[in-house]
Every structure is written in structure tokens, then in C-alpha cells.
Design an enzyme around this catalytic site. Structure first.
Site, PDB file in Angstrom:
ATOM      1  N   HIS A   1       0.541  -1.308   0.079  1.00 31.82           N
ATOM      2  CA  HIS A   1       0.127   0.259   0.234  1.00 31.82           C
ATOM      3  C   HIS A   1       1.233   1.420   0.056  1.00 31.82           C
ATOM      4  O   HIS A   1       1.769   1.264   0.795  1.00 31.82           O
ATOM      5  CB  HIS A   1      -0.682   0.229   1.224  1.00 31.82           C
TER       6      HIS A   1
ATOM      7  N   CYS B   1      -2.146   2.759   9.276  1.00 29.85           N
ATOM      8  CA  CYS B   1      -3.125   2.014   8.751  1.00 29.85           C
ATOM      9  C   CYS B   1      -4.607   1.462  10.064  1.00 29.85           C
ATOM     10  O   CYS B   1      -4.942   1.781   9.010  1.00 29.85           O
ATOM     11  CB  CYS B   1      -2.554   0.458   8.615  1.00 29.85           C
TER      12      CYS B   1
END
Ligand code: ARG
Length: 282
Positions: A177, A275
Site C-alpha cells: 500500500h 493503517c
């Protein structure tokens, strides 16, 4: 650094008001493997995850950050990684459409929360994992692709937000990511406003980053390997993995105030500070 553009000192760094969304890891475990960090055969401890997450939550409150909470759902162990729940800007929430079916139901769960809390929800057409791959710097959205979010989602972002969207291609599976390899330190933007891990990007993307952010922090492999870049900044305070000690030094040198937290249990799922944090922008 030139004399005209000195390195900012701590007294020059200003925190700006932030609102974020988080999700308590009540059902956290590692039950499947969708990134190289995850080992379902190894034990996890939900109690430890909760304790570590609570410490992050309390730190945000101490820093004056407005933290909203979405209810965790049994059977969705990755829901704690709220950054993936969508991308929120101008009061519009672009919903997530997860690549792996294991996380699929999180998309509607987060969209329900956005709708119930006054955000205009845009249903996603393309695969995208929200702020895990989309990060706002100044008026530009930097958008990752290569592992999770489809490049077609970047066109959706352009249409929804009418802003410049810069595609960055990730090439290292450990940094799947964008928010694992790129950190926004000063959301106002500028040549020194970010930190990143050069080797996580393809050559063309690295060239873009060098051109846009010539004075960026480059982190070392050891700090990247504890997801040090997966951090959250209010423009002054930067919440990072406590084990990312060189990154901590680099931040201090530039006048930021780093705050280390230990999210080792959540690292077993392949996530860190950022996150667990989804920024909500009205
Ligand atoms: N286990 C999760 C996954 O692989 C971790 C997500 C981390 N989130 C992030 N924003 N990088 O999807």
C-alpha cells in the site's frame, strides 16, 4: 538547504486540527494471508492488539486529534486498518472496493458509517483500498497502484475531487500500500513535505518523487521494515513506530516532534500507525 530556505525548527512547526476515524481491534487476528507480513500459522494476541491500539488512541486524544470510532465486526479481523475503509475529502467519501474477498464486506461497512455521519458517499467502481493507497499533499492526490488499488480508481478520484492525481507504482510486495512506503509530514505540501522509501517505487515514480519532493526524507531499510513510514502527522507531531529510530532522528532534525508507539501486534497483519487511521476531511 539554502540560506533562503532554512530547515524549519520545532517552534516553526504548527499542528493543524485533524479528525480521524479508527476501529478498535476487538476481532483482530491473522486468519488468512494477503500480504507477506501475515502468517496465519503463527499465534496472535487480540488482548495485546487492543492494548497497543488503545495507547495509539489515547495519544491521539492527548495531541488534540478528534477521533471518531466505527464499530468493529466479528469475522472481519482486518477492519482495524481503517485507512483502507475509504478516502474522504471535501465531505465526500469515495468508498473502498477491496481486492481480496476476505476484506470485501469492510467496504459497505465503512460506507454505512460515512453515510450515517453526514458524508456524501460515492460508490466505487474500481478496486481501491482507500487511504492505504491515496494520500493528499497540498492539493494533489498521490495514488498508489501495483498491488491493491487499480489505476482505474485514480480516474475515479480525478472525476470525484477535480484535483490533480499523480499515479505512483509500487514494486516491492512488502510495501503493498502507498502508506507503507510514503508518509505525508506536512499536508500543506512543499519540497520537504514527505518521507519515502525510494526502492519501493518503480523508476518512473521515483523520478516523479525526486522532482516533486527534492528535499524529502529517505528512510533506511531497517526503519521501513518496521513500517516506520506508516505514520500520522498533524504538521508538527508525527506518530511513528517506536522502533523506527533513525526516522525519529531525521524528523527531529527537521523540527518535527516524533511520538513513538509500539504496534508490534498489528504489524503481524501488515499494518502500523497510519493503517489504523483514516483522515476525515469536511
Ligand atoms: N492485513 C491488511 C491487508 O493486507 C493490512 C492492511 C494495512 N493497511 C494499510 N493501510 N497499509 O489488507
Amino acid at each position: 538547504m539554502t540560506l533562503a530556505d532554512p530547515t524549519p525548527r520545532t517552534e516553526d512547526r504548527r499542528a493543524t486540527a485533524r479528525t480521524v476515524l479508527m476501529c478498535r481491534p476487538e476481532f483482530f487476528t491473522v486468519a488468512y494471508r494477503i500480504n507477506p507480513w501475515m502468517h496465519p500459522d503463527q499465534p496472535t494476541d487480540t488482548g495485546t492488539a487492543l492494548e497497543q491500539w488503545e495507547a495509539l488512541y489515547r495519544l491521539y486524544l492527548e495531541l488534540g486529534i478528534d477521533v471518531q470510532l466505527v464499530d468493529p465486526i466479528d469475522g472481519l479481523p482486518d477492519m482495524v486498518y481503517a485507512a483502507n475503509g475509504g478516502f474522504v475529502l471535501d465531505g465526500i467519501a469515495y468508498g473502498a472496493r477491496f481486492q481480496f474477498p476476505e476484506r470485501g464486506p469492510e467496504g459497505p461497512a465503512y460506507m454505512d458509517w460515512f453515510a450515517a455521519n453526514g458524508f456524501e458517499v460515492r460508490q466505487p467502481v474500481s478496486t481501491n483500498e482507500g487511504e492505504g493507497d491515496f494520500l493528499l499533499v497540498g492539493e494533489t492526490i498521490f495514488a498508489g497502484t501495483g498491488f491493491r488499488s487499480d489505476a482505474a480508481s485514480h480516474d475515479e478520484l480525478r472525476r470525484i475531487y477535480d484535483r490533480e492525481v499523480v499515479t505512483l507504482r509500487l514494486v516491492d510486495p512488502a510495501f503493498y500500500h502507498l502508506d507503507t512506503a510514503f508518509a505525508v509530514l506536512d499536508s500543506a505540501g512543499g519540497p520537504a513535505s514527505v518521507a519515502y522509501l525510494p526502492k519501493a517505487f518503480d523508476d518512473a515514480s521515483r523520478a516523479i518523487l525526486e522532482q516533486r519532493f527534492p528535499e524529502a526524507i529517505h528512510v533506511n531499510d531497517a526503519d521501513a521494515a518496521v513500517l516506520g513510514l506508516n505514520s500520522f502527522s498533524d504538521g508538527r507531531n508525527v506518530v511513528i513506530a517506536s522502533r523506527a529510530t533513525d526516522f525519529e532522528r531525521q524528523l527531529r532534525e527537521r523540527g518535527f516532534v516524533p511520538h513513538g508507539v509500539d504496534l508490534s501486534e498489528l504489524l503481524l497483519g501488515g499494518g502500523g500507525v497510519k493503517c489504523c487511521t483514516l483522515e476525515l476531511r469536511r
